[in-house]
Design an enzyme around this catalytic site. Structure first.
Site, mmCIF file in Angstrom:
data_model
loop_
_atom_site.group_PDB
_atom_site.id
_atom_site.type_symbol
_atom_site.label_atom_id
_atom_site.label_comp_id
_atom_site.label_asym_id
_atom_site.label_seq_id
_atom_site.Cartn_x
_atom_site.Cartn_y
_atom_site.Cartn_z
ATOM 1 N N HIS A 184 -8.381 -4.762 -1.283
ATOM 2 C CA HIS A 184 -7.117 -4.214 -0.800
ATOM 3 C C HIS A 184 -6.368 -5.200 0.103
ATOM 4 O O HIS A 184 -5.149 -5.243 0.109
ATOM 5 C CB HIS A 184 -7.383 -2.914 -0.046
ATOM 6 N N SER B 76 0.851 -1.186 0.000
ATOM 7 C CA SER B 76 0.000 0.000 0.000
ATOM 8 C C SER B 76 0.889 1.238 0.000
ATOM 9 O O SER B 76 1.688 1.415 -0.918
ATOM 10 C CB SER B 76 -0.958 -0.042 1.190
ATOM 11 N N ASP C 88 -9.644 -3.682 -5.640
ATOM 12 C CA ASP C 88 -9.117 -2.801 -4.603
ATOM 13 C C ASP C 88 -9.653 -1.383 -4.814
ATOM 14 O O ASP C 88 -9.509 -0.807 -5.889
ATOM 15 C CB ASP C 88 -7.583 -2.796 -4.665
#
Length: 709
Positions: A682, A561, A647
């Site tokens: 995600h 991320s 995501d």
């Protein structure tokens, strides 16, 4: 790295140049077209990348299976959590061998005076057990499953839960009558993850998101009605997220509104669900606070953790009947701000206030007694380890005699304790089992300090087997994040043992932008100081080599991320420092994303990165480090980018564009691999066996790149 000739050709993304122009600067983007999921060419390209990645790593299949088997063999597959007491029941979750998801259950409290959790056998029938929710049943027929809300009404008769079966973090809320097992007709679609009951169990409060995936509305649903739900509050400012919950005392419903740098809370008596919420402290830019409720010396007070004139936060209390507060000038200070201690969270009970804080880059817990005359002094719980992480556990009751806490380290499996404030005794309830004869004495952990380019000392946490050589021959994996004041603490991992037992050194670089050393550590790694995050990580990597832990040709870096942004940045900044890089759901096209306020989560991120749309200085600064724009004509280490099609936080298009640009710009190195989960969000794949397989896949690649089998 073991040589492998893929059986499929290297994918080549078509160039469809578009020009992005801001502040007099033009950037030609050849691959922005990949953002369109409806373009058949996009899905075809992602599938081609998946086929290439699988072919390029097919030689690792035996190793992947071996690592998966190791993880499985070390894990007690049929197990249950330490029961948590609430009302007339003990609540717990259990897992069953062969099943992907947990089963949430409860059994009755037989002795109201006994706070010792019942010793239950997960492998046998549990007398009086009531299954509340079997996620395996909920997940049937779906390739992805995520449980959001799991909320029991105060009378313990109703369960509200929510599920996401797409990976896009939009949930459907349902309600079950636990007395009959009947699922009620009430069904709420398109919600965020949570659901909060009113005190009388007549209403549910929940949030929904806007088109940018920002939770911005709080709704009230009356149980048993099919009428339109009532909008309680809408937050128009796109910088703010909204949430709803209850104080631990269960006395108040709480609406929380927060940007990255500012907070505001509104409260309502939980037994008056149709009443009006009141503002506690009106928002002021740069002032953050959190809220709990306590009864101190017979008076109802709000316990507030805030950063007004206290960089590392201060703990105060105020009477509940003075709302809205004009300011905090009349507040009673409980714990003043400190340059060395970052106050992070507060849990309030009838007889104790528990404070979570950070000092010397370690997460700690302190307890203050709530007596008839006020509050006592804070006493820190001593966990007896030099390097550890601790946190407050599941404490459902308002007035328990024991406080549930958790602690672990790189070498100590996660452990659940009940702390007795009266005797200061830590009562071990359970240590996560590690099968196969794990011996903590065979491993060692260290705290080391790297020195960044500007002289700043950067903490590095290290773990390895005690027989690991210190002559530079050991393979190593270094992990980093460095954003949002998130701290990466040294915890135990069964999966990591598959690295350590192959001679790996594992390290976490606690770089600026995280919160390990307080708010200043975060401030020094955000906005126009963001490059400190990257140079800190490179310094930590070089420090491992200089101290003989590993060598550059055996060192792999990993981050996900915002940590994926870190990976992309250091790949450009110091490609010679690493043999390989793993970037999970990586934020590598940061400037494109932060320039577009229509994209999910962009506006709220301006407080973290700056606003390049309106500020040319921020634009120039971000363009100077954003990984996608700065891919250079030089050799790169091997790179593996892992992403998910659904995501909503870091869209798949970012790593897809990045890998495509690496292929056409880099002059050597690699290979550059892209792996896209086509049915995940995600957090990646769902289900414990699926997640083990996914991690085994990544670990095999890491082991191969580092030259260790």
């Amino acid at each position: 790295m073991t040589a492998s000739v893929p059986s499929v050709p290297v994918p080549s993304a078509e160039r469809r140049p578009v020009t992005r122009s801001h502040h007099g600067d033009d950037f030609v983007d050849d691959y922005e077209w990949l953002r369109d999921k409806d373009d058949p060419a996009t899905l075809a390209y992602l599938e081609a990348e998946n086929a290439y990645t699988e072919a390029a790593t097919e030689h690792l299949e035996p190793l992947r299976q071996q690592i998966f088997d190791e993880i499985k063999s070390r894990t007690l597959e049929t197990d249950l959590s330490v029961p948590t007491r609430h009302g007339a029941w003990w609540y717990y979750a259990r897992t069953v061998e062969g099943q992907q998801y947990a089963i949430r259950c409860r059994c009755a409290v037989t002795d109201p005076d006994d706070w010792t959790p019942p010793e239950l056998d997960a492998g046998s029938a549990i007398p009086g057990e009531q299954i509340l929710l079997d996620s395996n049943v909920e997940a049937e027929g779906h390739e992805f499953f995520s449980l959001g809300a799991f909320s029991i009404s105060d009378d313990e008769n109703f369960l509200a839960w929510s599920v996401d079966v797409q990976g896009d973090e939009r949930y459907t809320i349902r309600v079950k009558d636990l007395r009959t097992g009947e699922v009620l007709p009430d069904e709420i679609t398109g919600a965020s993850g949570g659901a909060t009951w009113s005190a009388d169990g007549t209403h549910l409060f929940y949030t929904t998101v806007d088109e940018a995936w920002r939770p911005y509305r709080v709704w009230r649903h009356r149980l048993g009605t099919a009428a339109d739900d009532v909008l309680v509050h809408e937050e128009a400012d796109e910088r703010y997220f909204i949430g709803v919950g209850r104080t631990h005392s269960e006395r108040y419903l709480v609406i929380g509104l927060s940007s990255k740098i500012t907070s505001e809370y509104r409260v309502l008596e939980a037994d008056d669900p149709e009443g009006e919420f009141r503002v506690v402290l009106p928002r002021r830019d740069g002032i953050e606070y959190s809220l709990e409720h306590a009864v101190i010396a017979g008076q109802d007070r709000f316990v507030i953790l805030h950063n007004e004139d206290a960089l590392n936060f201060e703990l105060v209390t105020v009477p509940v009947d003075t709302l809205p507060l004009p300011d905090l000038g009349a507040a009673t200070v409980v714990i003043p701000g400190s340059d060395t201690t970052r106050l992070e969270d507060v849990d309030v009970f009838a007889r104790h206030i528990v404070v979570s804080y950070r000092r010397d880059a370690l997460a700690r817990i302190g307890i203050l007694a709530v007596g008839p005359d006020g509050l006592g002094a804070m006493e820190e719980i001593d966990f007896g380890e030099e390097l550890f992480t601790s946190g407050v556990g599941a404490n459902a009751e308002w007035d328990p005699p024991l406080i549930r806490v958790g602690v672990g380290s790189f070498v100590t499996p996660s452990s659940v304790y009940d702390f007795d404030p009266a005797t200061k005794e830590l009562i071990l309830r359970k240590q996560a089992p590690v099968l196969g004869g794990y011996d903590a004495d065979q491993y060692e952990q260290h705290r080391s300090w790297a020195v960044a380019d500007d002289g700043t000392r950067v903490p590095v946490s290290i773990v390895c087997r005690k027989d690991t050589p210190r002559d530079g021959t050991a393979p190593a994996l270094i992990y980093g994040y460095g954003s949002y004041e998130a701290s990466m603490d040294p915890g135990f991992s069964v999966m990591r043992l598959s690295l350590l037992d192959r001679g790996f050194v594992y390290a976490i670089a606690h770089v600026r932008g995280g919160g390990e050393l307080g708010r200043h550590w975060y401030d020094d790694g955000k906005q126009l100081h963001k490059k400190n995050t990257f140079t800190d990580f490179v310094a930590a990597a070089r420090h491992l080599v200089d101290e003989g832990w590993t060598s550059t040709d055996r060192l792999v870096a990993e981050g996900g991320s915002a940590g994926g942004l870190l990976m992309g940045a250091v790949a450009n900044l110091a490609p010679d420092a690493f043999a390989g890089i793993v970037a999970a759901v990586p934020f590598v096209d940061a400037l494109t994303t932060i320039l577009d306020p229509s994209l999910p989560l962009t506006v709220i991120e301006w407080d973290e990165w700056g606003n390049p749309l309106d500020d040319p200085e921020v634009y120039a600064y971000m363009k100077s480090y954003s990984p996608y724009e700065n891919v250079g004509a030089h050799e790169y280490p091997a790179i593996l980018a892992v992403t998910s099609l659904h995501d909503t936080r870091v869209m798949y298009v970012e790593p897809a564009k990045w890998i495509a640009r690496l292929r056409t710009t880099a002059t050597g190195g690699g290979p550059f691999l892209l792996k896209t989960e086509m049915h995940a969000g995600h957090g990646g794949v769902s289900g414990r066996y699926a997640s083990w397989k996914e991690r085994a896949w990544e670990l095999a690649w890491i082991i191969d790149v580092a030259g260790a089998r």
